[in-house]
Motif scaffolding. Structure first.
Motif, mmCIF file in Angstrom:
data_model
loop_
_atom_site.group_PDB
_atom_site.id
_atom_site.type_symbol
_atom_site.label_atom_id
_atom_site.label_comp_id
_atom_site.label_asym_id
_atom_site.label_seq_id
_atom_site.Cartn_x
_atom_site.Cartn_y
_atom_site.Cartn_z
ATOM 1 N N MET A 1 20.339 -103.911 14.034
ATOM 2 C CA MET A 1 21.563 -104.991 14.859
ATOM 3 C C MET A 1 21.852 -106.147 14.071
ATOM 4 N N GLY A 2 22.954 -106.598 14.264
ATOM 5 C CA GLY A 2 23.698 -107.566 13.678
ATOM 6 C C GLY A 2 23.362 -108.980 14.369
ATOM 7 N N MET A 3 24.256 -110.038 13.930
ATOM 8 C CA MET A 3 23.800 -111.265 14.466
ATOM 9 C C MET A 3 25.416 -111.942 14.499
ATOM 10 N N ASN A 4 25.720 -112.483 15.872
ATOM 11 C CA ASN A 4 27.237 -113.158 15.853
ATOM 12 C C ASN A 4 26.931 -114.486 15.306
ATOM 13 N N ARG A 14 20.109 -115.122 15.899
ATOM 14 C CA ARG A 14 20.254 -113.826 15.548
ATOM 15 C C ARG A 14 21.432 -112.964 16.676
ATOM 16 N N GLN A 15 22.081 -112.023 16.671
ATOM 17 C CA GLN A 15 22.886 -111.259 17.517
ATOM 18 C C GLN A 15 22.215 -110.829 18.580
ATOM 19 N N GLU A 16 22.729 -110.880 19.909
ATOM 20 C CA GLU A 16 21.880 -110.569 20.953
ATOM 21 C C GLU A 16 21.971 -108.903 21.160
ATOM 22 N N PRO A 17 21.159 -108.037 21.281
ATOM 23 C CA PRO A 17 21.300 -106.621 21.393
ATOM 24 C C PRO A 17 22.031 -106.096 22.466
ATOM 25 N N HIS A 42 11.711 -109.211 16.517
ATOM 26 C CA HIS A 42 12.861 -109.355 17.342
ATOM 27 C C HIS A 42 13.543 -108.119 17.724
ATOM 28 N N ARG A 44 16.403 -107.663 17.394
ATOM 29 C CA ARG A 44 17.337 -107.203 16.178
ATOM 30 C C ARG A 44 16.757 -106.081 15.333
ATOM 31 N N ASP A 45 15.622 -106.171 15.074
ATOM 32 C CA ASP A 45 14.771 -105.206 14.280
ATOM 33 C C ASP A 45 14.140 -104.108 14.876
ATOM 34 N N CYS A 51 14.965 -98.850 21.180
ATOM 35 C CA CYS A 51 15.903 -99.370 21.806
ATOM 36 C C CYS A 51 16.389 -98.347 23.021
#
Length: 673
Positions: A1-4, A14-17, A42, A44-45, A51
Motif C-alpha cells: 500500500m502506498g502513502m499520499n 502513510r497512505q490510508e488503505p 501498519h 500499509r504493510d 486485507c
C-alpha cells in the motif's frame, strides 16, 4: 500500500488503505488508530489475504472478528463490538489472548486447532465472560475458519459468531416452566392423561391416573392395548367420537371397571371427567386431553344418603301406619263409650281395647326412644352378674302371649349354670326382641327353638325358626335401622324395623356380637347372640314380688296439665282410687289453687302455656305452704338431661307420659304411708 504525500505533513505519514474508506464506527476507529504498538503493524504493510478478509468482515452485518499472525492480532467489525461490551474500542489491534483473558483457557485449544488448519463449528457453546465489569453466563453459536496466505500456509483465523444467550435463557426458562408444569401435572390430585393420534396412544399420564387404573406400562401404547378390560364400557367409543368430531365430552359419575392388579378382579369406580380435543396450528385434532377425578367415595355417600332418605320415607310411612292401627280401635271404642248406649260387658270390652292399644302405642314410642338413646350413647348399662337360665325364662314369659296367639311350638334347650356380666333388663329386652321377631315372621303353628350353650369363652344364645326366612340381598342389612323384610300391603306383622337394630346396639354394649343366618325366603332364619361367659357363681335368689298396692283415701293431689282430656282422665282414675284431686290447666291457676289448698302431691306437666312446669315447681318450693309437697314431673320428655333439669327445678320424681298407673299408685301409696 502506498502513502499520499501531503504538503506540510511529516515524512512518516502513510497512505490510508482503501479498506478503511466508507461508513462504520470501527472503520472510523481504524482510520484514527495508532498501529505502532499493534502486533499487526501498519495496515500499509498488511498482506493481501488479511486485507481481503478484513474488507469482507467490515462490510458484513454479522458479528465477526479476525485474529492474525503469530501473536493473533485482533480485528473486528461493528456488529462484534456489541459482544465486546466495555472491551470496545480498546480491543482493536490487541493480541487475541489479551482481548479475552477471562475465556482464553476455554477457547485457546480451539484456536490452536484452527491455526493448525481445522475448521470448527459449535452450536451452543457456554462461556463465562467479563465484558461489563462482572462475570456473566453467555452462549454462542460460531465457526472458526483458518485463513491461508498465498503460499497456502495458515497465517490467521476468521470467526463468524452470534450470541444466543437470550435464546438459551428463554429456552431454559421454558424448560424450567415445563418441568414445573410436569411436576404439577404429576402431583395433581385429579386424573390427567394425554392421548395422541386416532389410536389414542398414551403420551403422558400422572400418578392419580396410574393409581386409578393400576400401575402399569402405558406410555407409547394405544388405549385399547393398554387397558383391554375397559373394552365394551363405552370409553373407547367416546374417544373415537371426540377425535372425529372435535367436540369435547363431559361425563358425571360414569362407572368404570378396571383391573388394578394383574389377574385381579374388576374393581368398579365412578369418574367425573372431560375429553378435550387437542388441535395443531391448523386446527386439526391431533390428540385428546383427559382430565377428571375419582368420585367413587362421593358417589357412594350420595347413594347412601339416597338410601337413607328412602329408608326414612319408608319409616315415616310405617310409623304413620303403625300409629293409625291402634288409633283406629281406640277412636272407635271411645266413640261408642261417648254414645252411652253400651251395656257393662261392652264397656269392659271397649275399655280393654283402649288400654291394650294405648299400651301398644306406648311400646312403639319406647322403642323409638330406646334406639335414640342407644345410638347417641346415652344408655348406661348396669354391670351385675346375671344368671342366663332365669333371664331366658323371663324373656319367654314376655313373648308367651304372642307365641300362644300364633299357636307356635317353642322348644328350649338350655345349658344350666351359665352367667354373664351385664344389665339384666336390657338382656331380657334383647332376647325377647329376637323371640318376638321369630314369632312375628313365622306362619301360624310354626316351630321355634331357643338353645343356650357355651361356645369357647362365650355364651351362645340362638333362636331358630321355620318361618318365612330372610331374602339374601336383605341379610347383610338386617340389623340396620328401619330395615324390614318385604311384607304384604296389609303390613299385618306390624313394627317399625327398630327391634333388631336395638338388639345389635345393646349386644355390642355388652361386649358381644350378634349374627343373622338364613338360606333365603321360605327357609327359616336363625339369630345368634354371643356374650362373654362369666365363671360360675353362687346363684342369688330372685327378690320376692312386691306386695299389692293398698287403696288410699284422703290424700290431696293437684294435677296440672294443659291437655284437658289427659288431666281430667288422670283425675278420674285417681279419684276412683280414693284420692282428693284438684285439676288446673295452666301454671298461674295451679299456683293460686296450691296456695289456697296446699296439696300433699302435685303432678305437674312441663309444657304449660304460661309458665313451664320447672318454673311452677320452683315457685311452689319457694312458698312455705307448698314447700314440703311431693312434686312429680309428668311429661313426654324422658331423656337423662330432662330428668336432671326436673331434679334441678325441685321435683322429687320424674315420670314419662303416658304414666304407668300401677307405678303412680304405688308412689302415692308410699307417700301416704
Amino acid at each position: 500500500m502506498g502513502m499520499n504525500q501531503v504538503v506540510g505533513a511529516p515524512t512518516d505519514v502513510r497512505q490510508e488503505p482503501s479498506l478503511f474508506l466508507g461508513d462504520g464506527t470501527v472503520r472510523a476507529l481504524m482510520r484514527e488508530h495508532d498501529w505502532t504498538t499493534s502486533p499487526l503493524g501498519h495496515p500499509r504493510d498488511w498482506p493481501q489475504a488479511l486485507c481481503t478478509t478484513v474488507a469482507l468482515m467490515l462490510d458484513s452485518k454479522f458479528p465477526m472478528f479476525v485474529a492474525w499472525g503469530d501473536e493473533l492480532g485482533f480485528l473486528y467489525n461493528d456488529a462484534y463490538s456489541v459482544i465486546l461490551g466495555a472491551k470496545h474500542p480498546a480491543s482493536l489491534g490487541l493480541r487475541f489472548c489479551d482481548v479475552w483473558p477471562d475465556i482464553w483457557d476455554e477457547i485457546a485449544p480451539m484456536v490452536a486447532r484452527t491455526m493448525g488448519g481445522e475448521s470448527i463449528y459449535l452450536e451452543r457453546f457456554p462461556l463465562t465472560m467479563r465484558r461489563h465489569g462482572y462475570d456473566e453466563e453467555t452462549w454462542f453459536r460460531f465457526s472458526y475458519s483458518p485463513v491461508r496466505g498465498d503460499d497456502g500456509i495458515v497465517v490467521g483465523m476468521f470467526c463468524a459468531c452470534v450470541e444466543i444467550t437470550n435464546e438459551v435463557l428463554a429456552q431454559r426458562y421454558r424448560e424450567e416452566e415445563n418441568t414445573r408444569l410436569v411436576n404439577l401435572f404429576e402431583e395433581a390430585p385429579g386424573i390427567i392423561a394425554v392421548l395422541r393420534g386416532p389410536d389414542h396412544v398414551f403420551e403422558l399420564t400422572n400418578r392419580s391416573y396410574l393409581a386409578l387404573v393400576g400401575h402399569r406400562d402405558l406410555i407409547g401404547k394405544p388405549v385399547r392395548e393398554a387397558l383391554p378390560e375397559v373394552q365394551g364400557q363405552g370409553y373407547f367409543e367416546l374417544l373415537d367420537q371426540v377425535y372425529a368430531s372435535g367436540q369435547p365430552f363431559v361425563g358425571h359419575a360414569v362407572p368404570l371397571r378396571v383391573q388394578r392388579e394383574p389377574g385381579g378382579p374388576l374393581e368398579e369406580c365412578f369418574l367425573d371427567f372431560v375429553y378435550q380435543p387437542i388441535r395443531d396450528q391448523f386446527g386439526k385434532v391431533t390428540g385428546i386431553f383427559l382430565e377428571g377425578s375419582d368420585v367413587t367415595a362421593r358417589k357412594r355417600i350420595e347413594d347412601e344418603l339416597r338410601e337413607a332418605n328412602r329408608q326414612k320415607d319408608d319409616f315415616l310411612a310405617m310409623l304413620a301406619h303403625e300409629l293409625r292401627n291402634p288409633l283406629a280401635p281406640i277412636t272407635t271404642a271411645a266413640q261408642l263409650l261417648q254414645r252411652g248406649q253400651m251395656d257393662a260387658p261392652g264397656i269392659a270390652r271397649a275399655s280393654a281395647i283402649i288400654a291394650r292399644q294405648a299400651e301398644h302405642m306406648t311400646a312403639l314410642v319406647n322403642d323409638l326412644l330406646d334406639v335414640s338413646r342407644v345410638t347417641r350413647g346415652q344408655v348406661t348399662m348396669a354391670q351385675e352378674t346375671v344368671a342366663v337360665e332365669p333371664l331366658v325364662q323371663e324373656a319367654v314369659e314376655q313373648v308367651r302371649p304372642m307365641l300362644d296367639s300364633c299357636h307356635h311350638e317353642l322348644l328350649l334347650d338350655i345349658e344350666p349354670g351359665l352367667y354373664v356380666l351385664g344389665d339384666r333388663t336390657r338382656l331380657i329386652q334383647v332376647l325377647s326382641n329376637i323371640l318376638n321377631n321369630a314369632a312375628k315372621y313365622t306362619p301360624a303353628r310354626g316351630r321355634i327353638v331357643l338353645s343356650v350353650r357355651t361356645d369357647g369363652g362365650d355364651v351362645r344364645l340362638a333362636v331358630r325358626d321355620n318361618g318365612q326366612g330372610i331374602d339374601l340381598p336383605v341379610l347383610p342389612y338386617i340389623f340396620d335401622l328401619f330395615t324390614q323384610a318385604e311384607r304384604t300391603p296389609d303390613r299385618s306383622q306390624g313394627g317399625l324395623g327398630l327391634g333388631l337394630a336395638l338388639v345389635k346396639s345393646l349386644v355390642l354394649l355388652h361386649g358381644g356380637r350378634v349374627d343373622a343366618l338364613s338360606d333365603g325366603l321360605g327357609e327359616g332364619s336363625e339369630f345368634v347372640v354371643y356374650l362373654p361367659l362369666l365363671e360360675p357363681v353362687v346363684e342369688v335368689p330372685a327378690p320376692a314380688p312386691a306386695a299389692s298396692v293398698p287403696d288410699a283415701s284422703g290424700l290431696r293431689v293437684l294435677v296440672v296439665d294443659d291437655n284437658v282430656d289427659a288431666a281430667e282422665m288422670l283425675a278420674t282414675l285417681l279419684g276412683m282410687n280414693g284420692y282428693e284431686v284438684r285439676v288446673e290447666f295452666d301454671g298461674a291457676s295451679a299456683l293460686t289453687t296450691a296456695l289456697r289448698e296446699p296439696p300433699a302431691v302435685a303432678l305437674l306437666d312441663i309444657g304449660l302455656p304460661d309458665m313451664d312446669g320447672h318454673e311452677l315447681a320452683r315457685r311452689l318450693r319457694a312458698q312455705p305452704a307448698t314447700a314440703g309437697a311431693v312434686l312429680v314431673a309428668l311429661t313426654g320428655y324422658g331423656q337423662a338431661e330432662d330428668q336432671q333439669r326436673a331434679h334441678d327445678a325441685g321435683f322429687d320424681h320424674h315420670m314419662v307420659k303416658p304414666a304407668d298407673l300401677d307405678r303412680l299408685l304405688t308412689l302415692l301409696a308410699s307417700i301416704e304411708r
